[in-house]
Design an enzyme around this catalytic site. Structure first.
Site, PDB file in Angstrom:
ATOM      1  N   ASP A   1       0.851  -1.147  -0.007  1.00  0.00           N
ATOM      2  CA  ASP A   1      -0.067  -0.070   0.129  1.00  0.00           C
ATOM      3  C   ASP A   1       1.030   1.039   0.227  1.00  0.00           C
ATOM      4  O   ASP A   1       2.118   1.282   0.458  1.00  0.00           O
ATOM      5  CB  ASP A   1      -0.791  -0.193   1.229  1.00  0.00           C
ATOM      6  CG  ASP A   1      -1.424   1.414   1.594  1.00  0.00           C
ATOM      7  OD1 ASP A   1      -2.352   1.698   0.583  1.00  0.00           O
ATOM      8  OD2 ASP A   1      -1.367   1.845   2.597  1.00  0.00           O
TER       9      ASP A   1
ATOM     10  N   ASP B   1      -0.153   5.165   0.645  1.00  0.00           N
ATOM     11  CA  ASP B   1      -0.613   6.188   1.736  1.00  0.00           C
ATOM     12  C   ASP B   1      -0.440   5.608   3.073  1.00  0.00           C
ATOM     13  O   ASP B   1      -0.955   4.873   3.500  1.00  0.00           O
ATOM     14  CB  ASP B   1      -1.841   6.583   1.206  1.00  0.00           C
ATOM     15  CG  ASP B   1      -2.146   7.175  -0.016  1.00  0.00           C
ATOM     16  OD1 ASP B   1      -1.040   7.544  -0.586  1.00  0.00           O
ATOM     17  OD2 ASP B   1      -3.322   7.414  -0.474  1.00  0.00           O
TER      18      ASP B   1
ATOM     19  N   ALA C   1      -4.869   3.683  -4.133  1.00  0.00           N
ATOM     20  CA  ALA C   1      -6.169   4.172  -4.689  1.00  0.00           C
ATOM     21  C   ALA C   1      -5.898   5.362  -5.504  1.00  0.00           C
ATOM     22  O   ALA C   1      -6.517   6.069  -6.433  1.00  0.00           O
ATOM     23  CB  ALA C   1      -7.097   4.656  -3.605  1.00  0.00           C
TER      24      ALA C   1
ATOM     25  N   LYS D   1      -8.578  -3.295  -4.425  1.00  0.00           N
ATOM     26  CA  LYS D   1      -7.041  -3.791  -4.310  1.00  0.00           C
ATOM     27  C   LYS D   1      -6.922  -5.204  -4.212  1.00  0.00           C
ATOM     28  O   LYS D   1      -6.039  -5.760  -5.055  1.00  0.00           O
ATOM     29  CB  LYS D   1      -6.555  -3.287  -2.920  1.00  0.00           C
ATOM     30  CG  LYS D   1      -6.489  -1.435  -2.899  1.00  0.00           C
ATOM     31  CD  LYS D   1      -5.566  -1.121  -1.760  1.00  0.00           C
ATOM     32  CE  LYS D   1      -5.362   0.227  -1.870  1.00  0.00           C
ATOM     33  NZ  LYS D   1      -4.469   0.447  -0.816  1.00  0.00           N
TER      34      LYS D   1
ATOM     35  N   ASP E   1      -1.170  -0.038   6.151  1.00  0.00           N
ATOM     36  CA  ASP E   1      -1.503   0.622   7.335  1.00  0.00           C
ATOM     37  C   ASP E   1      -3.057   0.574   7.828  1.00  0.00           C
ATOM     38  O   ASP E   1      -3.270   0.798   8.934  1.00  0.00           O
ATOM     39  CB  ASP E   1      -0.743   2.032   7.415  1.00  0.00           C
ATOM     40  CG  ASP E   1      -1.890   2.774   6.489  1.00  0.00           C
ATOM     41  OD1 ASP E   1      -2.594   3.734   7.052  1.00  0.00           O
ATOM     42  OD2 ASP E   1      -1.980   2.582   5.281  1.00  0.00           O
TER      43      ASP E   1
ATOM     44  N   ASN F   1      -8.716  -0.940   5.904  1.00  0.00           N
ATOM     45  CA  ASN F   1      -9.426  -0.956   4.431  1.00  0.00           C
ATOM     46  C   ASN F   1      -8.816  -2.239   3.719  1.00  0.00           C
ATOM     47  O   ASN F   1      -9.384  -2.565   2.898  1.00  0.00           O
ATOM     48  CB  ASN F   1      -9.572   0.389   3.933  1.00  0.00           C
ATOM     49  CG  ASN F   1     -10.533   1.151   4.838  1.00  0.00           C
ATOM     50  OD1 ASN F   1     -11.634   0.685   5.033  1.00  0.00           O
ATOM     51  ND2 ASN F   1      -9.847   2.442   5.006  1.00  0.00           N
TER      52      ASN F   1
END
Length: 315
Positions: free
Chosen positions: A68, A70, A176, A220, A243, A246
């Site tokens: 991921d 962000d 995203a 994802k 992190d 989601n």
């Protein structure tokens, strides 16, 4: 009370649009994957954990790592940093920058992704880039990376990604953020490529629409699944890092899930399942293993082999 909803976004299962977004992201990622691996390694901290077999396994070409972006690889959200760069170049007005700034501040303070904020940011970005050429935004994205993103990469997460590269495995960002932005970041970090939200373009010009939906949550997982099938990967031998709770669908796909700088829900979920944890947000855990707190922020490791050894010992 409505604000409390920001702290507890609803879990969603995959939809047809999630699958479409995932497949589009995987196709875009395979088209743009290729990068060098000469980035410097930096050290990080980890929570104490029992010994286990060496990982990543050198030479295992059916394994890969999915990160991921962000707050896992980068402090804050890439879409907001990108928005700042576009504002500097007069793509939109100050009131829109204020909205970007508020959403970014919330993201950093709360430490979680608010789906409404993220959707609003993406809608704004789509309206801003509509009618612009993809090549133009790619060129601007390179400049924005240097201005706002390069100094926000978590050194510890970067070292984990490098450990997979050094083992001969492919490493992908899964985010995203727009796939063009994600691809620039992946290339700058020496990673294989990126899975990101795919904005529709016709003849090289953005239409202002998405292909499917934003690459978030279940989408994802669908992207990772599609890429793994295309690359003939064994997901049980792959790793994923995030992190956010989601991303539990993506983390649950692989045999080696890691919670990086986890939000409260993910930390609880990970501990209940004995997933590995890494936290690079403070130096408190570095002190526990006898490493200067500054090491996780700015000190260079003593080369690739040393960083990989540290990674293995701290597991």
């Amino acid at each position: 009370m409505a604000a409390l909803g920001w702290l507890t976004p609803r879990r969603r299962s995959a939809t047809a649009r999630s699958v479409l977004a995932g497949e589009a992201a995987a196709e875009a990622a395979r088209k743009t994957s290729a990068a060098d691996d000469d980035a410097a390694l930096l050290t990080g901290t980890s929570e104490e954990a029992p010994e286990e077999p060496v990982f990543p396994v050198a030479g295992d070409v059916r394994a890969a790592a999915f990160f991921d972006l962000d707050n896992t690889v980068m402090q804050g959200a890439a879409i907001f940093h990108f928005g700042r760069g576009l504002y500097k170049r007069k793509f939109f007005e100050r009131r829109e920058l204020t909205r970007f700034a508020w959403q970014q501040a919330w993201f950093r303070l709360a430490g979680v992704e608010d789906p409404e904020h993220m959707q609003d940011a993406r809608d704004s970005a789509l309206s801003i880039v509509k009618g612009h050429r993809v090549s133009e935004l790619m060129s601007i994205g390179e400049e924005i990376y240097d201005e706002y993103m390069a100094d926000r990469i978590w050194p510890g997460t970067r070292a984990l990604a490098q450990a997979h590269l050094d083992a001969g495995q492919k490493v992908w960002l899964v985010t995203a953020a727009p796939v063009e932005t994600a691809t620039i970041i992946a290339r700058r970090l020496g990673l294989t490529g990126a899975l990101g939200t795919v904005a529709e373009s016709v003849d090289g010009v953005y239409t202002g629409r998405l292909v499917g939906e934003p690459l978030h949550g279940p989408a994802k997982a669908e992207a990772v699944r599609a890429l793994a099938a295309a690359e003939e990967l064994d997901l049980d031998r792959c790793a994923a890092y995030s992190d956010s709770h989601n991303d539990i669908p993506m983390l649950s796909l692989v045999g080696h899930p890691y919670a990086i700088n986890p939000d409260t829900k993910l930390r609880k979920y990970a501990r209940a399942r004995d997933w590995r944890l890494r936290d690079y947000r403070t130096g408190r855990k570095a002190a526990k293993v006898g490493i200067p707190a500054a090491a996780g922020v700015g000190a260079l490791a003593g080369g690739t082999a040393a960083a990989l050894a540290l990674h293995r010992r701290r597991r």
